[in-house]
Design an enzyme around this catalytic site. Structure first.
Site, mmCIF file in Angstrom:
data_model
loop_
_atom_site.group_PDB
_atom_site.id
_atom_site.type_symbol
_atom_site.label_atom_id
_atom_site.label_comp_id
_atom_site.label_asym_id
_atom_site.label_seq_id
_atom_site.Cartn_x
_atom_site.Cartn_y
_atom_site.Cartn_z
ATOM 1 N N CYS A 201 -0.138 -35.726 -7.213
ATOM 2 C CA CYS A 201 -0.587 -34.330 -7.049
ATOM 3 C C CYS A 201 0.036 -33.430 -8.115
ATOM 4 O O CYS A 201 -0.599 -32.495 -8.588
ATOM 5 C CB CYS A 201 -0.185 -33.763 -5.684
ATOM 6 S SG CYS A 201 -0.403 -34.862 -4.295
ATOM 7 N N ASP A 202 1.284 -33.677 -8.456
ATOM 8 C CA ASP A 202 2.042 -32.681 -9.225
ATOM 9 C C ASP A 202 2.454 -33.109 -10.635
ATOM 10 O O ASP A 202 2.999 -32.294 -11.382
ATOM 11 C CB ASP A 202 3.326 -32.299 -8.448
ATOM 12 C CG ASP A 202 2.988 -31.595 -7.138
ATOM 13 O OD1 ASP A 202 1.900 -30.993 -7.071
ATOM 14 O OD2 ASP A 202 3.803 -31.649 -6.202
ATOM 15 N N CYS B 55 4.855 -36.008 -4.069
ATOM 16 C CA CYS B 55 3.550 -36.557 -4.458
ATOM 17 C C CYS B 55 3.369 -36.448 -5.967
ATOM 18 O O CYS B 55 2.924 -35.417 -6.482
ATOM 19 C CB CYS B 55 2.430 -35.811 -3.726
ATOM 20 S SG CYS B 55 0.791 -36.412 -4.164
#
Ligand code: NAP
Length: 312
Positions: free
Chosen positions: A138-139, A135
């Site tokens: 997200c990261d 992801c």
């Protein structure tokens, strides 16, 4: 354990599930959506969509919030954080057992979507959360001024590679062919991005590191040459597999596990429908998931009405 009864229980709260919820509730059948995590499904992790009609550009999370708001308006009951343990789709009523509750339903609409496929190479599972991520949205922020690799040549890989360039100093895009699968417009943008270096005709054979990932080993499939690229993180985006573990062979599926349906979204079991990414379909987009939801729910409502006529 709580026991709930609904006319229609929708498994999965992504775009397909929400659209089905809206259509089922408007069809005046009692409707619940249950999901293993928070509602919103895969698009909640998409940075931006620019192909959902009516929105020139909208964040995936923002769009899913609108879907949820719309389902709320029609009184769809929501049960997030419900991990499905087992289902009995052949019984009357149909039964869904989660870790927290039991749901009985006249019809079930399966909309549990799909998950990221794994590369299946040494180091991949070991370094999840320590340099391996599925992801980017997200990261990505963890990789400010660092070097990362993305694997795959589809829309996800190319779009996420571009997103990563906002943070990373360099993004290697490792693809097993010398031509991308992504939409042409997406490809053109990526080719213009100076921070992306394409590693063509190559597959990942190992992800290496100590505490954190520090390199990826790739093999050129044309020359068999092996090389090692220093990276701080790697994002495999090589496609998706359906979330169907709980079905346990009760429904007809294709060899990859995607559920087979007819044009009404009906599965091989009466009163059970499958919609969105979890079913065998030619296009997996938010718009097609939502359209599946509408078709499936309309037929689920008809099924409930027919049952009521029989019992009157
Ligand atoms: P995808 O379109 O199936 O692409 C998967 C990519 O990974 C392909 O390039 C494939 O290579 C490669 N691949 C597959 N298995 C591999 C392996 N074992 N090792 C190395 N590479 C491998 O998957 P996706 O990009 O996740 O997209 C899934 C669906 O969502 C698609 O329908 C896509 O259009 C849609 N989507 C849409 C948007 C958008 O519209 N904004 C955004 C994201 C995704 P080959 O090309 O050689 O097969």
């Amino acid at each position: 354990m709580n026991i709930y009864e609904f006319d229609t229980v929708i498994l999965g709260g992504g775009p397909a599930g929400f659209a089905a919820g809206i259509y089922a509730a408007r069809g005046a059948v009692s409707t619940a959506i249950i999901d293993v995590s928070m509602l919103g499904g895969q698009p909640s992790n998409y940075l931006e969509l620019e192909n959902y009609p009516g929105f020139l550009k909208i964040g995936g999370y923002d769009l899913m919030e609108k879907f949820e708001e719309h389902a709320d308006l029609f009184g769809v009951e929501k049960f997030p954080m419900q991990e499905i343990v087992s289902v009995d789709l052949l019984s009357t009523p149909k039964v869904i057992i989660t870790k927290e509750a039991e749901f009985k339903a006249k019809t079930v609409i399966i909309a549990t979507g799909a998950k990221s496929m794994k590369l299946g190479v040494a180091g991949e599972l070991e370094f999840i959360g320590r340099g391996v991520s599925y992801c980017a949205i997200c990261d990505a922020a963890f990789y400010k001024d660092k070097v990362v690799a993305v694997v795959g040549g589809g829309n996800s890989a190319v779009e996420e590679a571009m997103y990563l360039t906002k943070f990373a100093s360099k993004v290697y895009l490792i693809h097993r062919r010398n031509e991308l699968r992504a939409d042409k417009i997406v490809q053109e943008r990526a080719f213009k991005n100076d921070k992306i270096e394409f590693v063509w005709d190559s597959v990942v054979t190992q992800i290496k590191g100590e505490d954190l990932v520090n390199s990826v080993v790739v093999k050129n499939v044309k020359t068999d040459e092996i090389s090692e690229i220093s990276i701080n993180g790697i994002f495999p985006y090589i496609g998706i597999a359906p979330n169907v573990e709980y079905i346990n062979g009760q429904i007809e599926q294709d060899k990859s596990g995607f559920i087979l349906t007819d044009e009404t979204m009906k599965t091989s079991i009466d009163g059970v429908y499958a919609i969105g990414d979890v079913r065998k379909t030619l296009l997996r987009q938010v718009i097609t998931a939502a359209a599946d939801g509408a078709v499936g729910a309309v037929h689920a409502v008809k099924y409930v009405e027919a049952l009521k006529e029989v019992t009157v």
